[in-house]
Scaffold this motif. Structure first.
Motif, PDB file in Angstrom:
ATOM      1  N   GLU B 253       0.897  -1.274  -0.156  1.00  0.00           N
ATOM      2  CA  GLU B 253       0.085  -0.018   0.061  1.00  0.00           C
ATOM      3  C   GLU B 253       0.979   1.208   0.171  1.00  0.00           C
ATOM      4  O   GLU B 253       0.587   2.354  -0.525  1.00  0.00           O
ATOM      5  N   LYS B 254       1.937   1.090   0.724  1.00  0.00           N
ATOM      6  CA  LYS B 254       2.941   2.310   0.717  1.00  0.00           C
ATOM      7  C   LYS B 254       3.602   2.894  -0.825  1.00  0.00           C
ATOM      8  O   LYS B 254       3.673   3.831  -1.088  1.00  0.00           O
ATOM      9  N   LEU B 255       3.536   1.852  -1.542  1.00  0.00           N
ATOM     10  CA  LEU B 255       4.183   2.124  -2.888  1.00  0.00           C
ATOM     11  C   LEU B 255       3.009   2.544  -3.794  1.00  0.00           C
ATOM     12  O   LEU B 255       3.244   3.570  -4.467  1.00  0.00           O
ATOM     13  N   ILE B 256       1.912   2.086  -3.522  1.00  0.00           N
ATOM     14  CA  ILE B 256       0.495   2.623  -4.307  1.00  0.00           C
ATOM     15  C   ILE B 256       0.280   4.232  -4.086  1.00  0.00           C
ATOM     16  O   ILE B 256       0.253   4.917  -4.458  1.00  0.00           O
ATOM     17  N   THR B 257       0.513   4.269  -2.431  1.00  0.00           N
ATOM     18  CA  THR B 257       0.103   5.539  -1.936  1.00  0.00           C
ATOM     19  C   THR B 257       1.251   6.603  -2.728  1.00  0.00           C
ATOM     20  O   THR B 257       0.998   7.740  -3.123  1.00  0.00           O
ATOM     21  N   LEU B 258       2.611   6.202  -2.536  1.00  0.00           N
ATOM     22  CA  LEU B 258       3.515   6.916  -3.035  1.00  0.00           C
ATOM     23  C   LEU B 258       3.210   7.401  -4.669  1.00  0.00           C
ATOM     24  O   LEU B 258       3.397   8.778  -5.066  1.00  0.00           O
ATOM     25  N   ALA B 259       2.840   6.467  -5.569  1.00  0.00           N
ATOM     26  CA  ALA B 259       2.531   6.696  -6.806  1.00  0.00           C
ATOM     27  C   ALA B 259       1.200   7.643  -7.072  1.00  0.00           C
ATOM     28  O   ALA B 259       1.405   8.545  -7.725  1.00  0.00           O
ATOM     29  N   LYS B 260       0.303   7.458  -6.341  1.00  0.00           N
ATOM     30  CA  LYS B 260      -0.845   8.346  -6.094  1.00  0.00           C
ATOM     31  C   LYS B 260      -0.620   9.785  -5.558  1.00  0.00           C
ATOM     32  O   LYS B 260      -0.976  10.917  -6.381  1.00  0.00           O
ATOM     33  N   ASP B 261       0.429   9.767  -4.719  1.00  0.00           N
ATOM     34  CA  ASP B 261       0.911  11.182  -4.244  1.00  0.00           C
ATOM     35  C   ASP B 261       1.440  11.865  -5.399  1.00  0.00           C
ATOM     36  O   ASP B 261       1.380  13.175  -5.517  1.00  0.00           O
ATOM     37  N   PHE B 262       2.435  11.108  -6.089  1.00  0.00           N
ATOM     38  CA  PHE B 262       3.233  11.757  -7.292  1.00  0.00           C
ATOM     39  C   PHE B 262       2.178  12.352  -8.156  1.00  0.00           C
ATOM     40  O   PHE B 262       2.523  13.482  -8.883  1.00  0.00           O
ATOM     41  N   ALA B 263       1.281  11.419  -8.718  1.00  0.00           N
ATOM     42  CA  ALA B 263       0.144  11.964  -9.825  1.00  0.00           C
ATOM     43  C   ALA B 263      -0.545  13.257  -9.110  1.00  0.00           C
ATOM     44  O   ALA B 263      -0.716  14.135  -9.871  1.00  0.00           O
ATOM     45  N   LYS B 264      -0.552  13.314  -7.849  1.00  0.00           N
ATOM     46  CA  LYS B 264      -1.570  14.327  -7.224  1.00  0.00           C
ATOM     47  C   LYS B 264      -0.615  15.598  -7.291  1.00  0.00           C
ATOM     48  O   LYS B 264      -1.104  16.659  -7.608  1.00  0.00           O
ATOM     49  N   ALA B 265       0.778  15.406  -6.807  1.00  0.00           N
ATOM     50  CA  ALA B 265       1.645  16.726  -6.755  1.00  0.00           C
ATOM     51  C   ALA B 265       1.924  17.139  -7.936  1.00  0.00           C
ATOM     52  O   ALA B 265       1.875  18.312  -8.111  1.00  0.00           O
ATOM     53  N   THR B 266       1.916  16.475  -9.049  1.00  0.00           N
ATOM     54  CA  THR B 266       2.318  16.898 -10.307  1.00  0.00           C
ATOM     55  C   THR B 266       1.181  17.056 -11.346  1.00  0.00           C
ATOM     56  O   THR B 266       1.470  17.431 -12.454  1.00  0.00           O
ATOM     57  N   ILE B 267       0.062  16.571 -11.079  1.00  0.00           N
ATOM     58  CA  ILE B 267      -1.115  16.660 -11.887  1.00  0.00           C
ATOM     59  C   ILE B 267      -0.726  15.864 -13.195  1.00  0.00           C
ATOM     60  O   ILE B 267      -0.872  16.304 -14.422  1.00  0.00           O
ATOM     61  N   TRP B 268      -0.027  14.779 -12.886  1.00  0.00           N
ATOM     62  CA  TRP B 268       0.786  13.925 -14.059  1.00  0.00           C
ATOM     63  C   TRP B 268      -0.253  13.628 -15.301  1.00  0.00           C
ATOM     64  O   TRP B 268      -1.384  13.159 -14.954  1.00  0.00           O
TER      65      TRP B 268
END
Lengths: 80, 355
Positions: B253-268
């Motif tokens: 779950e930590k990895l999934i959350t990290l990727a989601k946080d990345f997409a959120k932070a960058t609006i990727w």
């Protein structure tokens, strides 16, 4: 001693930790113990079953048990 | 004139893909094509866009229907646009998926022109591309609260020793676009610097070595702050070039959350790959962010989330498949295969720029 909930085991002794991608193989008796652990058996229950079913000295089994639990712990498979 | 096809009526799709270099440092093109074929079945025509005549996937005719050579990124966006226009007059491409870091700048630049030609794409902005660049990774981590290794950007070899004395050895020396070397001493680091400078240009990045388990995450950002698909993979076999030659999907779950946080932070917007190092204490470091799908992206299909298909759906404004679950324990094991080709085929591509 409880296995982590997400650990996958098979009857032939293959162990897979989906959180890390690590996999291990174990011998028949270790696989049997894992099976009991998976189905929620307590340490006492599992030890009793093994001692009933196999011709093993209790002292010897205790040593092997401790050794095996240490291996499971080091492999990050136990819910501590 | 906007010439987008009526997609409700279009039965088959023509999709252009770059990154056909399925070699020991593989581009993602072939994996993307395989995913698209798995997702769209028969109703698809694949156009390969190649830079070099020996990109292996060009000659896999059951995967790539037709290939055209395109100008190198250094020729500029104008040359690329002109070439794509020529190709579009023949092929009527619906969606184009670039798969190389080095070509993305130009493709992003001409994306509005491509759309005018009827070619859809789903790409990050120049700003998004820039902020995750290796050169800016430390700043990026600081800004968004991600763990990233300390790094120094160097333009001359004389700067190496100063930074190395701060970070110590082993020290990672990384090329601007590709390649990384683990160096053990100053001489090693200088050698790696000159090699990477000659191959990929300046600057060269020096990065503090982080010891741990290498994990990569393939993701797809919808451009609105959501990662609609995230698949983490642990590398099981790593080549001398640091590429995963075998890997396995994992659930954490930590990895999934990290990727989601990345997409959120960058609006990727588009495909991405996070290269992660997990320390023994569980800390996760982002080592690199690749602005495109990884070469192992077919594993996402095998695990239950077809990211390349979803990207095409997003590019065309279609609803995407539900991608909430995936299977941990799916493995990929890459292999090498000698494809036999007649020289006439090679000659056609060399002489006429298409095959």
């Amino acid at each position: 001693m409880k296995l982590k909930a997400n650990i996958a085991t098979s009857e032939n002794g293959f162990i897979f930790n989906p959180a890390t991608g690590d996999s291990f193989t174990s011998n028949a008796i270790a696989a049997e113990i894992l099976g009991y652990m998976k189905s929620g058996g307590s340490e006492e229950e599992i030890k009793k079953k093994i001692l009933e079913n196999y011709d093993v000295e209790p002292n010897q089994f205790e040593r092997d048990w401790d050794d095996y639990m240490l291996q499971l712990k080091e492999a990050n498979l136990l819910d501590l | 004139m906007y010439v987008s096809p009526d997609l409700n009526k279009t039965e088959s799709l023509t999709i252009a893909v770059t990154g056909l270099n399925a070699n020991d440092n593989p581009g993602p093109g072939l994996a993307v094509i395989r995913a698209l074929r798995a997702g769209f079945g028969e109703n698809i025509r694949i156009i390969g866009l190649a830079y070099e005549t020996l990109e292996p996937a060009i000659y896999l005719r059951d995967q790539v229907d037709k290939t055209y050579r395109i100008p190198y990124p250094t020729a500029g966006a104008g040359a690329l646009k002109a070439r794509i226009k020529e190709i579009q007059e023949i092929e009527k491409i619906d969606v184009l998926i670039p798969n190389f870091d080095a070509e993305l700048y130009n493709f992003i630049k001409i994306a509005p022109d491509l759309l005018q030609m009827g070619i859809h794409s789903f790409l990050p902005s120049h700003q998004q591309l820039e902020q995750r660049d290796k050169v800016n990774l430390a700043k990026f981590g600081e800004k968004h609260g991600f763990n990233v290794p300390d790094e120094g950007v160097v333009f001359t070899a004389s700067e190496i020793d100063n930074i190395a004395s701060k970070f110590g050895f082993p020290l990672m020396v990384k090329g601007k676009f590709y390649e990384a070397h683990t160096t053990l001493n100053s001489a090693d680091a200088h050698r790696a610097f000159h090699k990477l400078h000659a191959k990929w240009g300046l600057p060269v990045i020096l990065q503090k070595f982080i010891k741990g388990t290498e994990i990569n995450i393939a993701g797809l950002g919808d451009g609105k702050g959501n990662a609609i698909s995230v698949i983490p993979m642990r590398k099981l076999y790593i080549t001398e070039k640091g590429k995963a030659w075998a890997g396995i999907t994992i659930e954490d779950e930590k990895l999934i959350t990290l990727a989601k946080d990345f997409a959120k932070a960058t609006i990727w917007k588009g495909g991405f790959e996070l290269e992660i190092m997990r320390e023994d204490n569980g800390s996760l470091y982002i080592m690199e962010v690749n602005p495109r799908f990884p070469a192992w992206v077919y594993l996402t299909v095998a695990a239950g989330q077809n990211q390349p298909k979803a990207l095409v759906d997003l590019a065309l404004g279609r609803p995407t498949d539900d991608m909430n679950t995936y299977k941990a324990g799916k493995m990929f094991i890459r292999y090498a295969w000698d494809n036999i080709v007649d020289v006439e085929e090679f000659q056609k591509l060399s002489a006429f720029g298409e095959l």
